[in-house]
Structure formats: C-alpha cells, structure tokens
Design an enzyme around this catalytic site. Structure first.
Site, PDB file in Angstrom:
ATOM      1  NE  ARG A  19      -8.748  14.063   4.687  1.00 16.37           N
ATOM      2  CZ  ARG A  19      -9.233  12.878   4.976  1.00 16.37           C
ATOM      3  NH1 ARG A  19      -8.923  12.385   6.270  1.00 16.37           N
ATOM      4  NH2 ARG A  19      -9.874  12.285   3.920  1.00 16.37           N
ATOM      5  N   GLY A  28       2.312  20.236 -12.260  1.00 19.37           N
ATOM      6  CA  GLY A  28       1.133  21.051 -11.625  1.00 19.37           C
ATOM      7  C   GLY A  28       1.936  21.568 -10.546  1.00 19.37           C
ATOM      8  N   GLY A  77      -1.861  16.557  -2.921  1.00 22.10           N
ATOM      9  CA  GLY A  77      -2.389  17.069  -1.685  1.00 22.10           C
ATOM     10  C   GLY A  77      -3.096  15.805  -1.289  1.00 22.10           C
ATOM     11  CE  LYS A 115      -3.253   3.093   0.493  1.00 20.14           C
ATOM     12  NZ  LYS A 115      -3.759   3.332  -0.646  1.00 20.14           N
ATOM     13  CB  CYS A 169      -3.690   8.844   0.530  1.00 17.60           C
ATOM     14  SG  CYS A 169      -5.295   8.392   1.067  1.00 17.60           S
ATOM     15  CG  ASN A 217      -0.846   5.713  -1.687  1.00 17.45           C
ATOM     16  OD1 ASN A 217      -1.376   5.559  -2.561  1.00 17.45           O
ATOM     17  ND2 ASN A 217      -1.390   6.180  -0.553  1.00 17.45           N
TER      18      ASN A 217
HETATM   19  N1  LIG Z   1      -9.380   8.847   1.786  1.00 15.92           N
HETATM   20  C1  LIG Z   1      -8.642   8.133   0.777  1.00 15.92           C
HETATM   21  O1  LIG Z   1      -8.679   8.355  -0.187  1.00 15.92           O
HETATM   22  C2  LIG Z   1      -8.169   6.958   1.108  1.00 15.92           C
HETATM   23  C3  LIG Z   1      -7.632   5.699   0.260  1.00 15.92           C
HETATM   24  C4  LIG Z   1      -7.070   4.710   0.463  1.00 15.92           C
HETATM   25  C5  LIG Z   1      -6.840   4.405   1.900  1.00 15.92           C
HETATM   26  N2  LIG Z   1      -6.876   5.345   2.893  1.00 15.92           N
HETATM   27  C6  LIG Z   1      -6.783   5.188   4.399  1.00 15.92           C
HETATM   28  O2  LIG Z   1      -7.838   4.723   4.995  1.00 15.92           O
HETATM   29  C7  LIG Z   1      -7.863   5.165   6.393  1.00 15.92           C
HETATM   30  C8  LIG Z   1      -9.198   5.961   6.658  1.00 15.92           C
HETATM   31  O3  LIG Z   1      -9.001   7.143   5.751  1.00 15.92           O
HETATM   32  P1  LIG Z   1     -10.391   8.178   5.415  1.00 15.92           P
HETATM   33  O4  LIG Z   1      -9.922   9.227   4.341  1.00 15.92           O
HETATM   34  O5  LIG Z   1     -11.653   7.572   5.330  1.00 15.92           O
HETATM   35  O6  LIG Z   1     -10.481   8.907   7.004  1.00 15.92           O
HETATM   36  P2  LIG Z   1     -11.438   9.877   7.636  1.00 15.92           P
HETATM   37  O7  LIG Z   1     -10.744  10.670   8.403  1.00 15.92           O
HETATM   38  O8  LIG Z   1     -12.237  10.475   6.345  1.00 15.92           O
HETATM   39  O9  LIG Z   1     -12.594   9.059   8.281  1.00 15.92           O
HETATM   40  C9  LIG Z   1     -12.304   8.437   9.483  1.00 15.92           C
HETATM   41  C10 LIG Z   1     -13.203   8.232  10.520  1.00 15.92           C
HETATM   42  O10 LIG Z   1     -13.234   7.434  11.433  1.00 15.92           O
HETATM   43  C11 LIG Z   1     -13.887   7.755  12.496  1.00 15.92           C
HETATM   44  N3  LIG Z   1     -13.133   7.199  13.915  1.00 15.92           N
HETATM   45  C12 LIG Z   1     -11.885   7.460  14.369  1.00 15.92           C
HETATM   46  N4  LIG Z   1     -11.847   6.836  15.320  1.00 15.92           N
HETATM   47  C13 LIG Z   1     -12.995   5.998  15.585  1.00 15.92           C
HETATM   48  C14 LIG Z   1     -13.200   4.953  16.506  1.00 15.92           C
HETATM   49  N5  LIG Z   1     -12.562   4.630  17.489  1.00 15.92           N
HETATM   50  N6  LIG Z   1     -14.548   4.399  16.388  1.00 15.92           N
HETATM   51  C15 LIG Z   1     -15.496   4.673  15.324  1.00 15.92           C
HETATM   52  N7  LIG Z   1     -15.115   5.838  14.513  1.00 15.92           N
HETATM   53  C16 LIG Z   1     -13.853   6.435  14.444  1.00 15.92           C
HETATM   54  C17 LIG Z   1     -13.699   9.418  12.565  1.00 15.92           C
HETATM   55  O11 LIG Z   1     -14.736  10.120  13.092  1.00 15.92           O
HETATM   56  C18 LIG Z   1     -13.808   9.503  10.979  1.00 15.92           C
HETATM   57  O12 LIG Z   1     -15.101   9.745  10.503  1.00 15.92           O
HETATM   58  C19 LIG Z   1      -6.708   5.897   6.544  1.00 15.92           C
HETATM   59  O13 LIG Z   1      -5.582   5.168   7.137  1.00 15.92           O
HETATM   60  C20 LIG Z   1      -6.439   6.270   4.996  1.00 15.92           C
HETATM   61  O14 LIG Z   1      -4.857   6.420   4.988  1.00 15.92           O
HETATM   62  C21 LIG Z   1      -7.722   6.721   2.490  1.00 15.92           C
END
Ligand SMILES: NC(=O)c1ccc[n+]([C@@H]2O[C@H](COP(=O)([O-])OP(=O)(O)OC[C@H]3O[C@@H](n4cnc5c(N)ncnc54)[C@H](O)[C@@H]3O)[C@@H](O)[C@H]2O)c1
Length: 464
Positions: A341, A264, A268, A215, A271, A219
């Site tokens: 973000r 560009g 951001g 993973k 990830c 990235n």
């Molecule tokens: N956003 C992306 O495009 C993406 C893509 C692939 C992987 N990821 C990975 O996936 C993971 C999540 O990313 P995201 O962007 O969805 O994060 P996010 O911040 O959008 O969502 C995380 C959610 O988890 C909740 N949370 C935190 N602790 C909790 C708990 N103990 N119980 C219940 N809920 C809880 C928060 O309130 C929040 O709503 C990260 O590790 C990220 O690196 C993200």
C-alpha cells in the site's frame, strides 16, 4: 500468562492489525473468534493459510487453532454474540478530501452492538479521527433507546504495532493507550493488558479524544522525521554533504535520538500516508492550517520520485532509459512485510514504464501481491530471486532494504550489470565495498565518491 480469567473475545477484521490482535490475545489465554467479511480470507485461514506475510504469525495462528483458543468465521453475529470484548480492527482508508473513510468502522460497530447479547465492551482499535468515539457512542445510544446501549461500553485503544515486527510490538509494546470516559468502561480491557503492563509496558489512560489524537500525532511525528531527513538529503545532494554523516551527527543528540532518521525514497504503507492526510484534513475541519503536515506529505511524494530522477540524470535524461533493463530489488514498502500500500516501488515502476525501460522485479515476499495488483505487463517481468532479476540487466535499483540485499554479493552484481551502476534508494548497501568491486553506487543525499576519499584520508591521517 496471567491469573485473570480468560475472556470471550471477538476481533472484527482479520487484516494486519486484527489477525495479529486475535492471535496475540489467544496467546494471552483468551478464547478469541476473529471475523472478517472477506469469506475467501476466512476460508484460507480456516485451511491453515495466511492472507499476508508477517513474521511468526502463521506459527502463532496455527498454535492457537490447536489450543482451540482461536477460531475464524465470516459471520459477525456468530463471533460477537457471546463476546465480552469486541475489538474493531477494520480498515480506515483515505476517503474524499483526505478524510478517513469510516464506513467499515461504523458498519462493524453497529453490527456488533446489534448482535451482542450480554454486557460487552467494544474496543476501537482502528485509527479513527478525533471525536469518532464520542459520535459513535451517541449514535449507539440513539439506536438503542431502550437502554440497550447501557450494556455496551465503548473504549478507544489505538494500535501502534509495526508490520514486520507486529507480534513483538503487540506483546511487548512501549505503551498501551486506553481512551475511556470512565474507569468502569475500561476495566475489562485493562484486565486484558495487565500482563503486558506487568512485563513493562507503560499504560496511559486518557479521554477518548486524546487517545485518538495521540495515535495520529505519533504517526505524524514519525512521518515528519522521515520527511525532514529526506529534505536534508536533498540539501546534502545539492551541497556535497553526506546525509549519513549528518544523520550520525544529529541522531547522537539524546534530545533527538537516532530512530527514524534514515533518508531514502519516502515512506509508504497503510498508515503514515493516510494518517498524515487524515490529520491535515481534521485540522482544516477545525478551521486550522496544517502547513507542517502538508509539507510532510508533499516532501514524501517528491522523494518517491527521487530515484527515477537520479536514474534519468545518470542516463542523461529520460530518453536514455528507453530500452534499458533495470533489475528492481524490493517491492514492499519496507522489509518484513508484503504490504504494497502506497509503496514507493509502485511509483518507480510507473515512471520506468513511462520512460520505456524494462524492469525485472524481485522481492523476497511481495512478488505474489505485486503480481496480483499489477498483473502481467509488457516490459515488466516478475523474478524468483535477486540473481534472476540481475540476469541481463543494465542497472540495479534497490527500493526496499531487505537484509538479503544488504548482504548481497557485489561481485555477482558487478558481473551481471552491463552498465555497472546501482541506484540505492535506501542508502542500505555497504557502498565502499560495492564501489571497491568496480560498481558505481548512487545513493540519496550522498556524494558519489567523496565520502570514500574522505574516509581514506581520515584513516591515513589518524595512522601513527
Ligand atoms: N497495518 C498497520 O500496520 C496498522 C498499525 C496500526 C494501526 N492500524 C490501523 O488499524 C486499522 C486496520 O488496519 P489493517 O492494516 O489491519 O487493515 P486491513 O485492510 O489489513 O484489514 C482490515 C480487514 O477488515 C475487514 N473488514 C472490513 N469491514 C469489515 C466488517 N464490517 N466486518 C468484518 N470484517 C471487515 C476487511 O475485509 C479486512 O480484512 C486501520 O484503521 C489502520 O489505520 C494499522
């Protein structure tokens, strides 16, 4: 979608990944409960609202609230008690030293392990450093010395979806990576993904450490391609080459491919920045240098500041920007999302404010998020449309390549801008057309006028 029996699934974290995962698993026929510790988020979802913008997600969530295959709660014990599979999709932001902050993952895993009643598989979807699976598995065994942990399998399943196309990415992925200690641990999860594999997704099973590193490596590679091309753009700027022609020349090599080669003003999002930092930190923890990763991150930081440099250079120094009104098109870190973000727009806004410029900012979906984040400030006005942002502006800066901007009307822009200059931070505007309307278009890694002259010459010389 498949003949396999529906499972009871809990998804912990209803953010970008968790909510998409929950809705898509419901779409696959499972009974899904999504849990989030943010009560306001759960209340909004329960009332049919969306905590963020993702194309198609609101409809999918609404559809499966109707089928009753998707429900929401803020009580983790309630969500996981009877679950057979528990997806952990909470955030892993950057902590100290660039390391991943794993507190939310640990809290979610331990709380789920304590609450689940029958045998269950916990699935780590959050992006976590190499060795996390193993450490958590050991910690679970220590916390439940009575053998309780034996009921629990822990599997890695890193997520590769992209914001803006998340549903398609989840349901039609290039590949699914499952990291497990043995086949038995992974069995339930493999059953869930079977319909996606039948539809063409590649399934890659490996040990958890490899899954975790795959993973980060993905990235890291994508971020490196962007930073590499951004560095090429700087060289193009300095030497008079055209990065768009260079991109065509490089990307047409099948060994390289054409994706992720756009120059560009930097990447951001939630990830790439944090994952590059976390991977570099991991390397250092193991006594290694991370020169490439550090350079990728540093180049990106440099490029986030590039558009301002171009603006300052156009106005003969930062002082020339004082009192200028800049229309800013785009706030989200990329089109298709309202995620801000680590968005380059935030850096540009700070730079313009420090230089005493006024900004009229517009984004098709991200204005409410930006407004919540930055609030109301002197010299910054939030706009309801692209045209609204242009009213009274001296210059235009394009920061996110939304289609709405790409297909914007240059005549209207020309009529609105007092200084007739456009700074295109994403090289997304059809600059010949815009220049044809009398606008000065300044892009990244592209000569101001030469490209146009060259194309005209090429057309003339190839005419019969
Ligand atoms: N956003 C992306 O495009 C993406 C893509 C692939 C992987 N990821 C990975 O996936 C993971 C999540 O990313 P995201 O962007 O969805 O994060 P996010 O911040 O959008 O969502 C995380 C959610 O988890 C909740 N949370 C935190 N602790 C909790 C708990 N103990 N119980 C219940 N809920 C809880 C928060 O309130 C929040 O709503 C990260 O590790 C990220 O690196 C993200």
């Amino acid at each position: 979608m498949s003949g396999a029996p529906a499972l009871r699934i809990a998804v912990v974290g209803a953010g970008y990944v968790g909510l998409v995962t929950a809705a898509c698993l419901a779409e696959l026929g499972h009974a899904v409960t999504a849990v989030d510790s943010d009560r306001a988020r759960i209340a909004a979802l329960g009332a049919g609202g969306m905590p963020f913008f993702e194309p198609g997600l609101q409809g999918l969530v609404a559809a499966h609230r109707m089928t009753e295959r998707l429900r929401f709660t803020h009580r983790l014990d309630d969500a996981v008690r009877r679950a057979e599979l528990v997806f952990i999709a909470v955030g892993t932001p950057t902590g100290g030293d660039g390391a991943s902050d794993l507190r939310a993952v640990e809290a979610a895993v331990f709380a789920a392990a304590a609450a689940v009643q029958g045998p269950a598989t916990l699935v780590l979807k959050s992006t976590v450093p190499v060795g996390t699976h193993e450490r958590l598995r050991r910690a679970l065994a220590e916390r439940q010395p009575d053998g309780g942990a034996a009921r629990l399998a822990l599997v890695s399943n890193p997520e590769f979806l992209r914001e803006g196309s998340a549903i398609g990415d989840f349901l039609r992925p290039d590949r699914i990576i499952v990291g497990a200690d043995d086949e038995q641990d992974a069995a339930l999860l493999l059953g869930v993904f079977a319909p996606l594999v039948e539809a063409g997704a590649q399934l890659l099973c490996m040990n958890p450490r490899s899954a975790e590193l795959a993973k980060y490596a993905s990235n890291g590679m994508l971020a490196a391609r962007i930073s590499f091309m951004n560095e090429m753009a700087q060289i193009a700027d300095a030497t008079g080459a055209d990065i768009e022609a260079v991109r065509a020349g490089v990307g047409s090599d099948r060994r390289i491919g054409s994706d992720f080669l756009r120059a560009g003003i930097g990447y951001g999002g939630s990830c790439f920045p944090k994952d590059v930092r976390a991977l570099a930190h991991l390397a250092r923890q193991h006594g290694l240098e991370a020169r490439m990763l550090d350079a990728v991150a540093a180049t990106n930081e440099r490029h986030k500041r590039l558009l301002f440099d171009k603006m300052a250079s156009h106005y003969r120094g930062e002082a020339g920007l004082r009192g200028k009104r800049i229309a800013l098109w785009g706030l989200a870190f990329k089109p298709g999302t309202d995620d801000l973000r680590e968005a380059p727009s935030l850096v540009l806004l700070e730079q313009l404010a420090a230089a005493g410029a006024e900004v009229a900012a517009y984004d098709p979906v991200a204005v409410p998020v930006a407004r919540r984040l930055l609030g109301e400030r002197a010299g910054l006005c939030w706009c309801h449309s692209a045209a609204d942002a242009l009213a009274g502006a001296d210059a235009l800066a394009v920061v996110t390549e939304w289609q709405e901007f790409v297909s914007g009307d240059p005549a209207a822009v020309q009529a609105a801008l007092a200084d007739g200059v456009v700074f295109d931070g994403r090289n997304c505007l059809p600059c010949d057309t815009w220049r044809g309307r009398g606008l000065q278009v300044i892009q990244v890694g592209r000569p101001a006028r030469d490209a146009q002259v060259f194309r005209a010459h090429l057309t003339a010389s190839t005419m019969p």
